[in-house]
Design a protein around this motif. Structure first.
Motif, PDB file in Angstrom:
ATOM      1  N   ASN A 223      19.838 118.364  70.517  1.00  0.00           N
ATOM      2  CA  ASN A 223      19.901 116.919  70.755  1.00  0.00           C
ATOM      3  C   ASN A 223      19.311 116.096  69.607  1.00  0.00           C
ATOM      4  O   ASN A 223      18.764 115.013  69.825  1.00  0.00           O
ATOM      5  N   TYR A 224      19.424 116.620  68.400  1.00  0.00           N
ATOM      6  CA  TYR A 224      19.019 115.855  67.220  1.00  0.00           C
ATOM      7  C   TYR A 224      20.249 115.151  66.650  1.00  0.00           C
ATOM      8  O   TYR A 224      21.369 115.677  66.735  1.00  0.00           O
ATOM      9  N   PRO A 225      20.061 113.982  66.062  1.00  0.00           N
ATOM     10  CA  PRO A 225      21.201 113.320  65.404  1.00  0.00           C
ATOM     11  C   PRO A 225      21.711 114.189  64.257  1.00  0.00           C
ATOM     12  O   PRO A 225      20.969 115.018  63.706  1.00  0.00           O
ATOM     13  N   SER A 226      22.948 113.981  63.877  1.00  0.00           N
ATOM     14  CA  SER A 226      23.485 114.698  62.724  1.00  0.00           C
ATOM     15  C   SER A 226      22.788 114.204  61.462  1.00  0.00           C
ATOM     16  O   SER A 226      22.193 113.126  61.430  1.00  0.00           O
ATOM     17  N   LEU A 227      22.861 115.011  60.411  1.00  0.00           N
ATOM     18  CA  LEU A 227      22.246 114.606  59.147  1.00  0.00           C
ATOM     19  C   LEU A 227      22.949 113.385  58.555  1.00  0.00           C
ATOM     20  O   LEU A 227      22.344 112.639  57.776  1.00  0.00           O
ATOM     21  N   ASP A 228      24.216 113.187  58.898  1.00  0.00           N
ATOM     22  CA  ASP A 228      24.887 111.944  58.483  1.00  0.00           C
ATOM     23  C   ASP A 228      24.161 110.734  59.069  1.00  0.00           C
ATOM     24  O   ASP A 228      23.909 109.745  58.381  1.00  0.00           O
ATOM     25  N   GLU A 229      23.815 110.823  60.359  1.00  0.00           N
ATOM     26  CA  GLU A 229      23.105 109.719  61.007  1.00  0.00           C
ATOM     27  C   GLU A 229      21.709 109.550  60.438  1.00  0.00           C
ATOM     28  O   GLU A 229      21.242 108.423  60.205  1.00  0.00           O
ATOM     29  N   LEU A 230      21.013 110.670  60.199  1.00  0.00           N
ATOM     30  CA  LEU A 230      19.653 110.600  59.666  1.00  0.00           C
ATOM     31  C   LEU A 230      19.645 110.024  58.248  1.00  0.00           C
ATOM     32  O   LEU A 230      18.738 109.272  57.875  1.00  0.00           O
ATOM     33  N   THR A 231      20.663 110.367  57.473  1.00  0.00           N
ATOM     34  CA  THR A 231      20.770 109.812  56.122  1.00  0.00           C
ATOM     35  C   THR A 231      20.948 108.300  56.180  1.00  0.00           C
ATOM     36  O   THR A 231      20.398 107.557  55.359  1.00  0.00           O
ATOM     37  N   ASP A 232      21.685 107.832  57.167  1.00  0.00           N
ATOM     38  CA  ASP A 232      21.897 106.386  57.334  1.00  0.00           C
ATOM     39  C   ASP A 232      20.629 105.655  57.768  1.00  0.00           C
ATOM     40  O   ASP A 232      20.565 104.424  57.697  1.00  0.00           O
TER      41      ASP A 232
END
Length: 518
Positions: free
Chosen positions: A228-237
């Motif tokens: 249930n962690y955000p994707s790294l795309d989301e974390l990069t944003d």
């Protein structure tokens, strides 16, 4: 109001405006020079905040109770044993795209090993811990951004060079393949047509690879941090601020968004120290001039071709100067001339400070170039891999040195280059000018970096710095829909014109035939 009461009131006000926050600093690159750039930042932050650092190069400040360092220096041994890093660097040094792929593989392996470390695992699992800010070293694999989500903090990304393609994209900086070719490519400046083609293809391929790597690293995040962690795309944003070690005097700059802060120039420079007696005497006696030779911490003697090493020693033996060399071979190396001193370690900055040192032969790591500029020593560049080519090309373009391809270097060329740099005043003059530009700023790089870090702490993030382009889909950003619409209109107009002209011609032909028949 009495002066005493005024003073007390001022002190109370100051204390109320000062808050000690908890900061998590994650840096995993096993590069000593890069760590030297970051160490002053976390040390400075620990003077007013509590700082926890994951690092392969701890500073071991025993009396600093505000600083906790998690030591992951095992990473140095890990990459040599698992990947034989030095061998692969030598193998791919002339193939930037393959080297980039190899580097990505190494970084993903490092991330996995670091997250398996007992102290790091304990940090992740400890529910009693809380942080107010996460600072993550951002190279090309953004896995460690997951710490920001784990502790629900704003995220600051930081690099010890200019940022990679993925790093520039993450914050909304433009990536123009003709103006800002990737750091790993072996060309710079005014690109030829084929270089622009190659740069464009490289940009597209790097973005595609970055997308695939993030999908793989999503699994790493899930494995070590949980589901249930955000994707790294989301974390990069979610990056609030990007600190880049870019030197105002040296680098060719690109347009940047407000969330980018450049802090380069003198971050790795240390106060003057005392030279060992044998080195001091060797330098003092070099009245005709001393040449300093150091290819950094990654380049080993076994990575240098024997014919190149022979050319280096042959060149040095024919010159009237003294040469002090950092290389992992004994000072009794066979064929070593008398005017050469060899050490496996050297105090680089104290040597560059010495008045008799005239030239620095370097692999063009950014920290080495910055230290040479700071101490006004021109360079001769022998790049081997990574951003070293780009750094060398920029140094040559700025007129502070000469660059050579190590595969085509011979004794004659090296002798001519050393003589030219020592005997041509413009190299030193331009180095001094770049140093002045880099240092002529309202605050130091360290002050700028820490001020902006505290800015993010004060406002619990940096969404007010966010570039609008980050919220725009790529097809809108590149106006693909607008171009398609304009193209449709243009084609429609041409079709109508074609239809009308065709009809007119048919009418004219019919009329002509009718006239002839009459």
């Amino acid at each position: 109001m009495s002066p005493l009461i005024q003073s007390l009131f001022l002190l109370i006000t100051l204390f109320s405006l000062t808050s000690s926050e908890n900061i998590l600093f994650v840096t995993t690159a096993p590069l000593y020079g890069a760590q030297m750039v970051l160490q002053p930042i976390w040390t400075q932050l620990s003077k007013s905040h509590t700082v926890t650092v994951i690092t392969p190069n701890p500073t071991n400040q025993k009396n600093n109770t505000n600083l906790k360092e998690i030591d992951i220096k095992f990473i140095y041994e890990f990459i040599e044993m698992k990947y034989d890093f030095s061998q692969y660097v030598a193998k791919y040094k002339d193939e930037p795209l393959r080297y980039s792929t190899f580097l990505t593989t190494v970084l993903t392996g490092i991330n996995n090993e670091v997250l398996k470390h007992p102290d790091v695992k304990a940090l992740i699992k400890d529910d009693s811990l809380s942080f107010d800010l996460t600072i993550v070293e951002f190279i090309t694999v953004p896995t460690m951004l997951a710490f920001g989500h784990r502790f629900k903090t704003p995220i600051i990304a930081i690099t010890t060079t200019d940022a990679s393609v993925l790093g520039q994209d993450s914050i909304g900086n433009p990536n123009h393949p003709a103006l800002n070719p990737d750091l790993m490519l072996k060309f710079h400046g005014d690109l030829s047509f084929m270089q622009r083609v190659f740069s464009t293809l490289s940009l597209v391929s790097r973005k595609a690879v970055a997308h695939l790597v993030k999908r793989v690293e999503d699994e790493t995040v899930s494995k070590h941090f949980g589901d249930n962690y955000p994707s790294l795309d989301e974390l990069t944003d979610r990056i609030d601020l990007f600190l880049m070690n870019v030197n105002l005097g040296f680098h060719n700059l690109r347009p940047t968004v407000p969330a980018v802060v450049h802090f380069g120039g003198e971050m790795s420079v240390k106060p003057a120290g005392k030279l060992p007696e044998d080195i001091k005497k060797f330098l003092d006696d070099g009245k005709d001039g001393v040449v300093y030779f150091n290819l950094g911490t990654v380049i080993r003697a076994r990575m240098i071709k024997p014919e190149l090493l022979e050319a280096i020693f042959t060149s040095f033996a024919r010159l009237p100067y003294r040469f002090i060399i950092k290389l992992d071979v004994p000072d009794t190396y066979p064929g070593k001339p008398d005017n050469i001193m060899i050490k496996t370690w050297l105090p680089q900055q104290d040597i560059l400070r010495h008045e008799n040192v005239k030239v620095f032969i370097t692999q063009c790591g950014l920290q080495s170039i910055e230290e040479a500029i700071y101490h006004n020593v021109p360079i001769i560049g022998l790049p081997f891999f990574g951003d070293q080519y780009s750094n060398c090309l920029q140094a040559e373009e700025k007129g502070i040195g000469i660059i050579f391809d190590v595969n085509r270097l011979d004794s004659r060329k090296l002798i001519a280059a050393i003589e030219e740099v020592i005997n041509t005043p413009t190299y030193e003059e331009k180095t001094k000018m770049i140093s002045k530009i880099a240092l002529d700023q309202p605050m130091t790089g360290l002050e700028r970096a820490t001020w902006w870090i505290n800015h993010i702490l004060r406002y619990k993030g940096g969404k007010h710095l966010r570039a609008p382009s980050l919220n725009v889909p790529f097809w809108k950003f590149y106006l693909l829909d607008v171009l398609a619409f304009i193209g449709f209109i243009v084609l429609s107009v041409f079709r109508v014109l074609y239809f009308l002209i065709k009809k007119c011609l048919r009418c004219c032909i019919k009329k002509s035939h009718k006239t002839k028949s009459q």
